[in-house]
Enzyme design. Structure first.
Site, PDB file in Angstrom:
ATOM      1  N   LYS A 124      13.331  -6.151 -14.392  1.00 36.88           N
ATOM      2  CA  LYS A 124      12.076  -6.695 -14.584  1.00 36.88           C
ATOM      3  C   LYS A 124      10.913  -6.049 -14.630  1.00 36.88           C
ATOM      4  O   LYS A 124       9.929  -5.956 -15.194  1.00 36.88           O
ATOM      5  CB  LYS A 124      11.764  -8.286 -13.790  1.00 36.88           C
ATOM      6  CG  LYS A 124      10.327  -8.598 -13.880  1.00 36.88           C
ATOM      7  CD  LYS A 124      10.195  -9.456 -15.131  1.00 36.88           C
ATOM      8  CE  LYS A 124       8.524  -9.774 -15.282  1.00 36.88           C
ATOM      9  NZ  LYS A 124       8.216 -10.204 -16.594  1.00 36.88           N
ATOM     10  N   LYS A 147      -0.161  -5.805 -10.337  1.00 37.01           N
ATOM     11  CA  LYS A 147       0.642  -5.914  -9.415  1.00 37.01           C
ATOM     12  C   LYS A 147       2.197  -5.236  -9.734  1.00 37.01           C
ATOM     13  O   LYS A 147       2.874  -4.697  -8.872  1.00 37.01           O
ATOM     14  CB  LYS A 147       0.788  -7.569  -9.060  1.00 37.01           C
ATOM     15  CG  LYS A 147       1.999  -7.980  -8.162  1.00 37.01           C
ATOM     16  CD  LYS A 147       2.506  -9.225  -8.172  1.00 37.01           C
ATOM     17  CE  LYS A 147       2.905  -9.668  -9.721  1.00 37.01           C
ATOM     18  NZ  LYS A 147       3.814 -10.463  -9.878  1.00 37.01           N
TER      19      LYS A 147
HETATM   20  P1  NAD Z   1      -0.408 -18.150 -12.034  1.00 38.36           P
HETATM   21  O1  NAD Z   1      -1.476 -17.637 -11.139  1.00 38.36           O
HETATM   22  O2  NAD Z   1      -0.762 -18.752 -13.365  1.00 38.36           O
HETATM   23  O3  NAD Z   1       0.383 -19.300 -11.328  1.00 38.36           O
HETATM   24  C1  NAD Z   1       0.692 -19.323  -9.951  1.00 38.36           C
HETATM   25  C2  NAD Z   1       0.523 -20.653  -9.389  1.00 38.36           C
HETATM   26  O4  NAD Z   1       0.719 -20.589  -8.090  1.00 38.36           O
HETATM   27  C3  NAD Z   1      -1.119 -20.889  -9.515  1.00 38.36           C
HETATM   28  O5  NAD Z   1      -1.345 -22.275 -10.122  1.00 38.36           O
HETATM   29  C4  NAD Z   1      -1.506 -20.882  -8.061  1.00 38.36           C
HETATM   30  O6  NAD Z   1      -2.349 -22.126  -7.648  1.00 38.36           O
HETATM   31  C5  NAD Z   1      -0.236 -21.566  -7.170  1.00 38.36           C
HETATM   32  N1  NAD Z   1      -0.203 -20.853  -5.794  1.00 38.36           N
HETATM   33  C6  NAD Z   1      -0.764 -19.817  -5.083  1.00 38.36           C
HETATM   34  N2  NAD Z   1      -0.298 -20.070  -3.940  1.00 38.36           N
HETATM   35  C7  NAD Z   1       0.573 -21.140  -3.913  1.00 38.36           C
HETATM   36  C8  NAD Z   1       0.739 -21.651  -2.658  1.00 38.36           C
HETATM   37  N3  NAD Z   1       0.684 -21.122  -1.361  1.00 38.36           N
HETATM   38  N4  NAD Z   1       1.710 -22.876  -2.658  1.00 38.36           N
HETATM   39  C9  NAD Z   1       1.545 -23.337  -3.923  1.00 38.36           C
HETATM   40  N5  NAD Z   1       1.286 -22.820  -5.117  1.00 38.36           N
HETATM   41  C10 NAD Z   1       0.640 -21.615  -4.968  1.00 38.36           C
HETATM   42  O7  NAD Z   1       0.524 -16.958 -12.430  1.00 38.36           O
HETATM   43  P2  NAD Z   1       1.728 -17.023 -13.531  1.00 38.36           P
HETATM   44  O8  NAD Z   1       1.106 -16.202 -14.802  1.00 38.36           O
HETATM   45  O9  NAD Z   1       2.385 -18.662 -13.818  1.00 38.36           O
HETATM   46  O10 NAD Z   1       2.902 -16.120 -12.941  1.00 38.36           O
HETATM   47  C11 NAD Z   1       3.672 -16.595 -12.066  1.00 38.36           C
HETATM   48  C12 NAD Z   1       4.840 -15.533 -11.557  1.00 38.36           C
HETATM   49  O11 NAD Z   1       5.538 -15.442 -12.964  1.00 38.36           O
HETATM   50  C13 NAD Z   1       4.136 -14.140 -11.304  1.00 38.36           C
HETATM   51  O12 NAD Z   1       4.985 -13.726 -10.353  1.00 38.36           O
HETATM   52  C14 NAD Z   1       4.134 -13.545 -12.519  1.00 38.36           C
HETATM   53  O13 NAD Z   1       4.085 -12.075 -12.168  1.00 38.36           O
HETATM   54  C15 NAD Z   1       5.465 -13.732 -13.260  1.00 38.36           C
HETATM   55  N6  NAD Z   1       5.335 -13.903 -14.698  1.00 38.36           N
HETATM   56  C16 NAD Z   1       4.163 -14.216 -15.340  1.00 38.36           C
HETATM   57  C17 NAD Z   1       4.352 -14.222 -16.807  1.00 38.36           C
HETATM   58  C18 NAD Z   1       3.130 -14.505 -17.840  1.00 38.36           C
HETATM   59  O14 NAD Z   1       3.140 -14.248 -18.890  1.00 38.36           O
HETATM   60  N7  NAD Z   1       2.136 -15.302 -17.216  1.00 38.36           N
HETATM   61  C19 NAD Z   1       5.401 -13.708 -17.499  1.00 38.36           C
HETATM   62  C20 NAD Z   1       6.490 -13.508 -16.733  1.00 38.36           C
HETATM   63  C21 NAD Z   1       6.496 -13.521 -15.452  1.00 38.36           C
END
Ligand code: NAD
Length: 294
Positions: A173, A242
């Site tokens: 990834k 990140k």
């Molecule tokens: P995001 O910031 O939209 O979502 C993360 C969520 O986690 C938020 O809603 C936040 O409020 C919540 N959160 C934070 N701390 C918390 C806690 N202590 N307890 C419960 N909830 C908590 O991020 P995302 O874009 O959904 O990405 C999530 C993961 O997936 C990341 O690791 C990212 O790198 C990965 N990712 C994202 C994408 C993308 O296109 N957005 C694609 C592939 C992978």
């Protein structure tokens, strides 16, 4: 009877993934620190609970999709965290992108407590999460993968069980996201230079998308974001930064110099500091445009 599912982290990715599980007929318990995310989850028929501990206590399979390794570590290992409160035999699936060492250490801790753990980062973006077309890169024991495969098939399309190491999916990834960093900046530079010479971005896209300059990131960044002047993430600059830092650490450990990758870490660090951190990563284009005398 179907397992009860827990989903912690209902953000851009976690919310649509959990909605697909609800639509498949699962009972899903969810928690997010963001009230708006909770409201949306409950509106879709999810069982929103007040803490991650409450979610863990209700569920046999617990999934996480959290922003950073620090948050993931906290949610798994704190006093009121997943490891402390999960029922014996529970399957823990982490969809977040973290550092490989964290996958390995969480797996080890989980095993010592009679829990099962898979590192399962995803690719395909918010659209992929909505349409259940994600690529999922899974590391962990075969029998644990077999327990989770029904879930993977609901939230994703291209499902790779890559081996028993819990971090093998994460390593791949991070290589993927290193490529995303390259392409995002390449797309920004190409379009800005084209525009500076009077080449309309639409024309450029039409030609290059039928040439070797074509890429999935060009398609995504241009058609979904830049063309619509919409920079709501998507995948934020900060999350890309990140992942580039994590890829750089991985390369340092391997003794592989990342000639462009190193520049990218500095570049996206600057783009974030300029105020584009919470924008979609395609805002690399706006950052470059601001620097031009056009
Ligand atoms: P995001 O910031 O939209 O979502 C993360 C969520 O986690 C938020 O809603 C936040 O409020 C919540 N959160 C934070 N701390 C918390 C806690 N202590 N307890 C419960 N909830 C908590 O991020 P995302 O874009 O959904 O990405 C999530 C993961 O997936 C990341 O690791 C990212 O790198 C990965 N990712 C994202 C994408 C993308 O296109 N957005 C694609 C592939 C992978």
């Amino acid at each position: 009877m179907k397992d009860k599912l827990g989903f912690i982290g209902l953000g851009n990715m976690g919310l649509p993934m959990s909605i697909n599980l609800l639509r498949a007929g699962y009972e899903v318990y969810g928690f997010d620190t963001n009230a708006k995310a909770m409201e949306q989850f409950i509106a879709e028929g999810g069982n929103g609970l007040a803490t991650s501990q409450a979610v863990v206590k209700q569920s046999e399979v617990i999934m996480t999709s959290l922003p950073t390794p620090q948050v993931v570590e906290h949610v798994y290992t704190s006093e009121d965290g997943i490891l402390q409160h999960a029922k014996q035999g529970s399957l823990l699936i982490d969809f977040s992108t973290v550092n490989p060492e964290l996958n390995d250490s969480l797996h080890k801790k989980a095993q010592s407590l009679g829990l099962r753990y898979l590192g399962a980062p995803v690719s395909g973006g918010v659209i992929g999460a909505i349409n259940a077309t994600l690529t999922i890169m899974i590391g962990g024991e075969e029998k644990d993968y077999q327990s989770g495969v029904g879930i993977f098939e609901i939230v994703g399309k291209n499902i790779f069980h890559l081996g028993t190491s819990p971090s093998v999916g994460t390593r791949i990834k991070l290589l993927n996201n290193l490529m995303i960093g390259f392409y995002t900046q390449a797309v920004a530079e190409t379009i800005v230079l084209g525009e500076s010479m009077g080449v309309a971005a639409d024309t450029l896209y039409e030609v290059l998308s039928n040439s070797y300059g074509q890429s999935r990131i060009y398609e995504r960044n241009y058609l979904e974001y830049m063309k619509n002047e919409n920079y709501e993430p998507g995948f934020s600059t900060n999350l890309l930064l990140k992942d580039l830092r994590l890829a750089k650490n991985m390369a340092d450990e391997a003794g592989v110099p990342l000639l462009i990758g190193e520049q990218l870490v500095n570049l996206y660090n600057d783009i974030s500091a300029e105020g584009f951190g919470e924008n979609d990563m395609s805002a690399a284009y706006l950052s470059l445009k601001e620097k031009c005398m056009m």
